[in-house]
Design a protein around this motif. Structure first.
Motif, PDB file in Angstrom:
ATOM      1  N   MET A  26       0.854  -1.201   0.000  1.00 59.42           N
ATOM      2  CA  MET A  26       0.000   0.000   0.000  1.00 59.42           C
ATOM      3  C   MET A  26       0.885   1.244   0.000  1.00 59.42           C
ATOM      4  O   MET A  26       1.855   1.302   0.760  1.00 59.42           O
ATOM      5  CB  MET A  26      -0.850   0.033   1.284  1.00 59.42           C
ATOM      6  CG  MET A  26      -1.854  -1.068   1.392  1.00 59.42           C
ATOM      7  SD  MET A  26      -2.726  -1.033   3.001  1.00 59.42           S
ATOM      8  CE  MET A  26      -1.737  -2.194   3.949  1.00 59.42           C
ATOM      9  N   LYS A  30       1.085   2.206  -6.997  1.00 58.87           N
ATOM     10  CA  LYS A  30       0.657   1.307  -8.080  1.00 58.87           C
ATOM     11  C   LYS A  30      -0.395   1.968  -8.985  1.00 58.87           C
ATOM     12  O   LYS A  30      -0.315   1.862 -10.206  1.00 58.87           O
ATOM     13  CB  LYS A  30       0.110  -0.009  -7.489  1.00 58.87           C
ATOM     14  CG  LYS A  30       1.143  -0.767  -6.642  1.00 58.87           C
ATOM     15  CD  LYS A  30       0.562  -2.028  -6.033  1.00 58.87           C
ATOM     16  CE  LYS A  30      -0.561  -1.824  -5.054  1.00 58.87           C
ATOM     17  NZ  LYS A  30      -0.204  -1.412  -3.707  1.00 58.87           N
ATOM     18  N   ASP A  49      -8.759  -2.928  -7.541  1.00 61.79           N
ATOM     19  CA  ASP A  49      -9.621  -2.609  -6.393  1.00 61.79           C
ATOM     20  C   ASP A  49     -10.913  -1.930  -6.832  1.00 61.79           C
ATOM     21  O   ASP A  49     -11.983  -2.197  -6.288  1.00 61.79           O
ATOM     22  CB  ASP A  49      -8.874  -1.709  -5.386  1.00 61.79           C
ATOM     23  CG  ASP A  49      -8.015  -2.532  -4.418  1.00 61.79           C
ATOM     24  OD1 ASP A  49      -8.138  -3.771  -4.402  1.00 61.79           O
ATOM     25  OD2 ASP A  49      -7.218  -1.917  -3.686  1.00 61.79           O
ATOM     26  N   PHE A  64     -14.512  -5.467   3.677  1.00 64.34           N
ATOM     27  CA  PHE A  64     -13.751  -6.006   4.825  1.00 64.34           C
ATOM     28  C   PHE A  64     -14.631  -6.017   6.075  1.00 64.34           C
ATOM     29  O   PHE A  64     -14.666  -6.993   6.819  1.00 64.34           O
ATOM     30  CB  PHE A  64     -12.511  -5.131   5.095  1.00 64.34           C
ATOM     31  CG  PHE A  64     -11.249  -5.592   4.415  1.00 64.34           C
ATOM     32  CD1 PHE A  64     -11.101  -5.451   3.038  1.00 64.34           C
ATOM     33  CD2 PHE A  64     -10.196  -6.136   5.131  1.00 64.34           C
ATOM     34  CE1 PHE A  64      -9.927  -5.850   2.400  1.00 64.34           C
ATOM     35  CE2 PHE A  64      -9.018  -6.541   4.502  1.00 64.34           C
ATOM     36  CZ  PHE A  64      -8.884  -6.386   3.133  1.00 64.34           C
ATOM     37  N   PHE A  72     -13.117 -10.751   0.694  1.00 72.09           N
ATOM     38  CA  PHE A  72     -12.503  -9.778  -0.222  1.00 72.09           C
ATOM     39  C   PHE A  72     -11.501 -10.481  -1.144  1.00 72.09           C
ATOM     40  O   PHE A  72     -11.460 -10.246  -2.356  1.00 72.09           O
ATOM     41  CB  PHE A  72     -11.810  -8.667   0.574  1.00 72.09           C
ATOM     42  CG  PHE A  72     -10.985  -7.745  -0.281  1.00 72.09           C
ATOM     43  CD1 PHE A  72     -11.570  -6.754  -1.045  1.00 72.09           C
ATOM     44  CD2 PHE A  72      -9.595  -7.894  -0.352  1.00 72.09           C
ATOM     45  CE1 PHE A  72     -10.802  -5.916  -1.858  1.00 72.09           C
ATOM     46  CE2 PHE A  72      -8.825  -7.073  -1.168  1.00 72.09           C
ATOM     47  CZ  PHE A  72      -9.433  -6.080  -1.915  1.00 72.09           C
ATOM     48  N   ARG A  73     -10.679 -11.371  -0.556  1.00 72.96           N
ATOM     49  CA  ARG A  73      -9.652 -12.069  -1.362  1.00 72.96           C
ATOM     50  C   ARG A  73     -10.290 -12.957  -2.434  1.00 72.96           C
ATOM     51  O   ARG A  73      -9.741 -13.102  -3.527  1.00 72.96           O
ATOM     52  CB  ARG A  73      -8.732 -12.915  -0.464  1.00 72.96           C
ATOM     53  CG  ARG A  73      -7.933 -12.132   0.564  1.00 72.96           C
ATOM     54  CD  ARG A  73      -6.903 -11.207  -0.047  1.00 72.96           C
ATOM     55  NE  ARG A  73      -6.327 -10.297   0.963  1.00 72.96           N
ATOM     56  CZ  ARG A  73      -5.814  -9.110   0.696  1.00 72.96           C
ATOM     57  NH1 ARG A  73      -5.788  -8.642  -0.538  1.00 72.96           N
ATOM     58  NH2 ARG A  73      -5.327  -8.355   1.651  1.00 72.96           N
ATOM     59  N   GLU A  76     -11.260 -10.646  -5.142  1.00 70.96           N
ATOM     60  CA  GLU A  76     -10.028 -10.139  -5.769  1.00 70.96           C
ATOM     61  C   GLU A  76      -9.462 -11.196  -6.739  1.00 70.96           C
ATOM     62  O   GLU A  76      -9.055 -10.880  -7.853  1.00 70.96           O
ATOM     63  CB  GLU A  76      -9.030  -9.850  -4.646  1.00 70.96           C
ATOM     64  CG  GLU A  76      -7.711  -9.259  -5.088  1.00 70.96           C
ATOM     65  CD  GLU A  76      -6.851  -8.888  -3.886  1.00 70.96           C
ATOM     66  OE1 GLU A  76      -6.559  -9.762  -3.040  1.00 70.96           O
ATOM     67  OE2 GLU A  76      -6.450  -7.716  -3.796  1.00 70.96           O
ATOM     68  N   THR A  93      -2.814  -3.631  -8.862  1.00 73.96           N
ATOM     69  CA  THR A  93      -3.468  -4.557  -7.929  1.00 73.96           C
ATOM     70  C   THR A  93      -3.397  -3.989  -6.512  1.00 73.96           C
ATOM     71  O   THR A  93      -2.517  -3.192  -6.199  1.00 73.96           O
ATOM     72  CB  THR A  93      -2.765  -5.933  -7.937  1.00 73.96           C
ATOM     73  OG1 THR A  93      -1.392  -5.764  -7.550  1.00 73.96           O
ATOM     74  CG2 THR A  93      -2.837  -6.581  -9.303  1.00 73.96           C
ATOM     75  N   GLY A  94      -4.296  -4.451  -5.640  1.00 73.34           N
ATOM     76  CA  GLY A  94      -4.194  -4.122  -4.224  1.00 73.34           C
ATOM     77  C   GLY A  94      -2.989  -4.852  -3.633  1.00 73.34           C
ATOM     78  O   GLY A  94      -2.562  -5.889  -4.160  1.00 73.34           O
ATOM     79  N   GLY A  95      -2.462  -4.304  -2.528  1.00 75.88           N
ATOM     80  CA  GLY A  95      -1.203  -4.807  -1.967  1.00 75.88           C
ATOM     81  C   GLY A  95      -1.168  -6.289  -1.619  1.00 75.88           C
ATOM     82  O   GLY A  95      -0.109  -6.909  -1.646  1.00 75.88           O
ATOM     83  N   GLY A  96      -2.337  -6.879  -1.308  1.00 78.89           N
ATOM     84  CA  GLY A  96      -2.316  -8.273  -0.877  1.00 78.89           C
ATOM     85  C   GLY A  96      -2.527  -9.265  -2.013  1.00 78.89           C
ATOM     86  O   GLY A  96      -2.352 -10.480  -1.834  1.00 78.89           O
ATOM     87  N   PRO A 134      -8.560  -0.557   5.081  1.00 76.84           N
ATOM     88  CA  PRO A 134      -9.004  -1.241   6.293  1.00 76.84           C
ATOM     89  C   PRO A 134      -7.865  -1.814   7.134  1.00 76.84           C
ATOM     90  O   PRO A 134      -7.958  -1.844   8.355  1.00 76.84           O
ATOM     91  CB  PRO A 134      -9.910  -2.360   5.769  1.00 76.84           C
ATOM     92  CG  PRO A 134      -9.630  -2.468   4.308  1.00 76.84           C
ATOM     93  CD  PRO A 134      -9.138  -1.141   3.862  1.00 76.84           C
ATOM     94  N   ARG A 152       5.545 -10.063   3.018  1.00 75.90           N
ATOM     95  CA  ARG A 152       5.189 -10.049   1.595  1.00 75.90           C
ATOM     96  C   ARG A 152       6.359  -9.852   0.637  1.00 75.90           C
ATOM     97  O   ARG A 152       6.278 -10.286  -0.520  1.00 75.90           O
ATOM     98  CB  ARG A 152       4.162  -8.945   1.327  1.00 75.90           C
ATOM     99  CG  ARG A 152       2.823  -9.219   1.973  1.00 75.90           C
ATOM    100  CD  ARG A 152       1.883  -8.060   1.715  1.00 75.90           C
ATOM    101  NE  ARG A 152       0.537  -8.326   2.198  1.00 75.90           N
ATOM    102  CZ  ARG A 152      -0.456  -7.457   2.117  1.00 75.90           C
ATOM    103  NH1 ARG A 152      -0.247  -6.263   1.575  1.00 75.90           N
ATOM    104  NH2 ARG A 152      -1.659  -7.773   2.584  1.00 75.90           N
TER     105      ARG A 152
HETATM  106  C1  S3P Z   1      -4.620  -4.213   0.736  1.00 76.17           C
HETATM  107  C2  S3P Z   1      -4.303  -3.133  -0.063  1.00 76.17           C
HETATM  108  C3  S3P Z   1      -5.319  -2.228  -0.624  1.00 76.17           C
HETATM  109  C4  S3P Z   1      -6.663  -2.945  -0.760  1.00 76.17           C
HETATM  110  C5  S3P Z   1      -7.048  -3.576   0.526  1.00 76.17           C
HETATM  111  C6  S3P Z   1      -6.015  -4.589   1.036  1.00 76.17           C
HETATM  112  C7  S3P Z   1      -3.521  -5.068   1.256  1.00 76.17           C
HETATM  113  O1  S3P Z   1      -4.898  -1.750  -1.903  1.00 76.17           O
HETATM  114  O2  S3P Z   1      -6.605  -3.928  -1.764  1.00 76.17           O
HETATM  115  O3  S3P Z   1      -7.229  -2.541   1.444  1.00 76.17           O
HETATM  116  O4  S3P Z   1      -3.787  -6.212   1.666  1.00 76.17           O
HETATM  117  O5  S3P Z   1      -2.349  -4.623   1.234  1.00 76.17           O
HETATM  118  P1  S3P Z   1      -3.675  -0.689  -2.115  1.00 76.17           P
HETATM  119  O6  S3P Z   1      -2.402  -1.472  -2.113  1.00 76.17           O
HETATM  120  O7  S3P Z   1      -3.959  -0.107  -3.451  1.00 76.17           O
HETATM  121  O8  S3P Z   1      -3.770   0.298  -1.018  1.00 76.17           O
END
Ligand code: S3P
Length: 184
Positions: A26, A30, A49, A64, A72-73, A76, A93-96, A134, A152
């Motif tokens: 995050m 990105k 996202d 969340f 959520f995953r 995703e 992509t989101g960080g996870g 969140p 990660r």
């Molecule tokens: C997350 C990052 C968020 C979003 C969610 C979970 C994570 O996206 O997908 O809140 O697990 O790191 P960004 O990386 O765009 O903030």
């Protein structure tokens, strides 16, 4: 004694027009870097996202809160699988996302993954501008980001390309990527 010639370093992976997928923690930039990179390459940009929010009809934070992270995953994973249909585009992509084994496998086999790597201390400054994440709500963002980096980064390190986005302005990061792709 005969010396064997120095081994040639392996060629960096080449971009063959697959979807470009930006991964990283995050605050790494990105979405901003992805949007600008797409413009420079003349490609469409998609934020995973945002696509999840459209599909769910609610914000990431609300997903969340109401259904939990596992739900959520799942969303995703489905959304990113759909975005990896081979069309040329840039995807943030989101960080996870890249930590999920199935999502990572899909990205690595059908896309060109770029890790935007930045230190937690730098990320903290950037994430403090928005309160929509969140995983950071009501927690010490530096502690969370340091822990996420520890867990990660080994996954992000499997991306095809790693670009440092430490304190550089986002446009400099975009230029670094374009050079690595052989586009400037
Ligand atoms: C997350 C990052 C968020 C979003 C969610 C979970 C994570 O996206 O997908 O809140 O697990 O790191 P960004 O990386 O765009 O903030």
């Amino acid at each position: 004694m005969l010396q064997s010639p120095a081994p040639t370093p392996p060629e960096p992976p080449r971009w063959n027009g697959q979807p470009i997928v930006l991964v990283g923690l995050m605050g790494a930039g990105k979405s901003t870097v992805g949007r600008r990179l797409a413009t420079r390459l003349g490609l469409p940009f998609v934020d995973a996202d945002t696509e999840i929010e459209i599909a769910a009809g609610m914000a990431v934070a609300e997903i969340f809160e109401r259904f939990g992270e596992a739900h959520f995953r799942d969303g995703e994973r489905r959304v990113i699988a759909r975005l990896m249909d081979g069309e040329r585009r840039v995807i943030a992509t989101g960080g996870g996302a890249f930590v999920d084994p199935e999502t990572r496998a899909a990205i690595l086999s059908n896309g060109f993954a770029i890790w935007l790597d930045a230190k937690p201390a730098v990320l903290v400054e950037r994430v403090s501008r928005r309160d929509t994440r969140p995983l950071l709500r009501n927690r010490d963002p530096l502690a969370v980001l340091e822990e996420l980096a520890r867990v990660r980064n080994p996954f992000y390190a499997t991306a095809h390309l790693r670009v440092s986005s430490h304190r550089a302005p986002h446009d400099a990061t975009v230029n670094t990527i374009l050079k690595a792709l052989g586009k400037i």
